[in-house]
Design an enzyme around this catalytic site. Structure first.
Site, PDB file in Angstrom:
ATOM      1  N   HIS A   1      15.658  -2.829  27.102  1.00  0.00           N
ATOM      2  CA  HIS A   1      14.597  -3.035  26.117  1.00  0.00           C
ATOM      3  C   HIS A   1      14.354  -4.536  25.909  1.00  0.00           C
ATOM      4  CE1 HIS A   1      15.924   1.072  25.076  1.00  0.00           C
ATOM      5  NE2 HIS A   1      14.678   1.242  24.669  1.00  0.00           N
TER       6      HIS A   1
ATOM      7  N   ARG B   1      14.662  10.801  16.437  1.00  0.00           N
ATOM      8  CA  ARG B   1      13.526  10.232  15.700  1.00  0.00           C
ATOM      9  C   ARG B   1      13.225  10.970  14.396  1.00  0.00           C
ATOM     10  NH1 ARG B   1      14.447   5.871  18.464  1.00  0.00           N
ATOM     11  NH2 ARG B   1      13.536   5.795  20.543  1.00  0.00           N
TER      12      ARG B   1
ATOM     13  N   ASP C   1      10.069   4.809  32.434  1.00  0.00           N
ATOM     14  CA  ASP C   1      10.502   4.396  31.105  1.00  0.00           C
ATOM     15  C   ASP C   1       9.366   3.543  30.521  1.00  0.00           C
ATOM     16  OD1 ASP C   1      12.070   4.069  28.857  1.00  0.00           O
ATOM     17  OD2 ASP C   1      13.862   3.440  29.947  1.00  0.00           O
TER      18      ASP C   1
ATOM     19  N   ASP D   1      11.823  11.053  21.716  1.00  0.00           N
ATOM     20  CA  ASP D   1      13.228  10.784  22.064  1.00  0.00           C
ATOM     21  C   ASP D   1      14.087  11.406  20.982  1.00  0.00           C
ATOM     22  OD1 ASP D   1      13.202   9.251  24.463  1.00  0.00           O
ATOM     23  OD2 ASP D   1      12.444   7.531  23.349  1.00  0.00           O
TER      24      ASP D   1
END
Length: 328
Positions: free
Chosen positions: A180, A71, A250, A63
């Site tokens: 999340h 990242r 995802d 990502d």
């Protein structure tokens, strides 16, 4: 070449003995890297090389959007949040499109240089001002502007040799909850959601290589989250909108995926609904539960391999870096 349908992560700066064994399994088709896997360019190159030695066909992803979702930082260009491009577009559209192209080129060239195949980018969600998890990751609130800016960014990625992944279909920007941590429910009608879908529709058959569905329930359309919904993936995305590219789930360990309790069933429903690859991140115990199961592979996934530049043209790189300096 058929690739396994599960993308796993790894725990640190080098592979463990267990991970080396796992990467040989036919169910594993890719590895996603995180900040914990990065200390320096030389170290991450060595990590990627060790993965390639085990299986050179595996997809390696990250990502790496820019802004707060990037990242790898030290040694990499710090890319702006995409909302910055939207702000520039409102004042100077031509400049914003040039800068978006440069952002895409730099993003792709720097990752390809270390051996990463692709980034899960760009975000195509609309900015409604509601979502903390999307926020400045979105280009704009207007889907036509999102199509133009994301299209230029994708052109830059393609120019450098990288495929793209548009996310989070059909749109995560309207809900406040973070998938999340929760399972968001978007209770708008299909008519209202069409506004969000325009951002994806405008890039389908026009540069969009892959799509990631949202862990969001759009309860006026289907009672399942989009990533577990054949109505959203097979019927709307593929049949109605004509998308024939790769579909990545995802992360199936996210709270929004706990709609289905059992991880094996999560993988099964995700693949049955139209995903080509299922991501399982940050929970090696979940990977261990499904890694030896007989999941179908996909030849389509091979299309996501990156084309590493033979040499990083410094003049081109300097041009693109200069182009985006005012955004940083």
């Amino acid at each position: 070449m058929t690739l396994g349908s599960i993308m796993m992560d790894v725990s640190g700066l080098a592979l463990t003995k267990t991970e080396k064994s796992q990467l040989t399994k036919p169910s594993i088709g890719g590895v996603i890297l995180f900040t914990r896997n990065y200390k320096s360019i030389d170290q991450v190159k060595a990590l990627i090389a060790s993965i390639r030695i085990i299986n050179s066909d595996l997809l390696i992803a990250v990502d790496h959007e820019g802004g707060r979702v990037q990242r790898f930082r030290q040694g990499f260009t710090h890319l702006p949040a995409m909302a910055k491009l939207g702000e520039v577009y409102d004042k100077n559209p031509e400049q914003a499109l040039e800068q978006a192209f440069s952002c895409g080129w730099v993003l792709a060239a720097e990752l390809l240089e270390i051996g990463v195949d692709f980034s899960f980018a760009p975000v195509l969600d609309l900015d409604y001002g509601n979502s903390s998890v999307i926020g400045d990751r979105a280009f704009h609130s207007n889907p036509e502007v999102v199509v133009k800016l994301a299209g230029s960014l994708i052109d830059g990625m393609h120019e450098a040799g990288m495929k793209c992944v548009g996310k989070h279909f059909p749109g995560h920007g309207h809900v406040m909850l973070d998938s999340h941590l929760d399972l968001p429910i978007d209770d708008r009608s299909m008519n209202e959601i069409r506004q969000d879908i325009l951002a994806f529709k405008g890039l389908i058959n026009n540069g969009l290589d892959a799509i990631m569905p949202a862990h969001v329930v759009y309860d006026q359309v289907d009672d399942k989250p989009a990533g577990f919904s054949s109505k959203w993936i097979k019927e709307i995305l593929q049949s109605q909108l004509g998308f024939s590219g790769v579909v990545f789930s995802d992360d199936l360990s996210m709270q929004g995926a706990h709609f289905i309790k059992d991880i094996a069933e999560r993988v099964q429903v995700s693949l049955d609904s139209g995903c080509d690859m299922a991501l399982i991140c940050n929970h090696p115990e979940l990977v261990a539960q499904v890694i030896d199961m007989n999941w179908p592979g996909s030849e389509k996934l091979q299309s996501m391999k990156g084309i590493k530049p033979k040499n990083l043209d410094k003049i081109t790189l300097e041009h693109h870096l200069k182009n985006i300096q005012t955004l940083l």
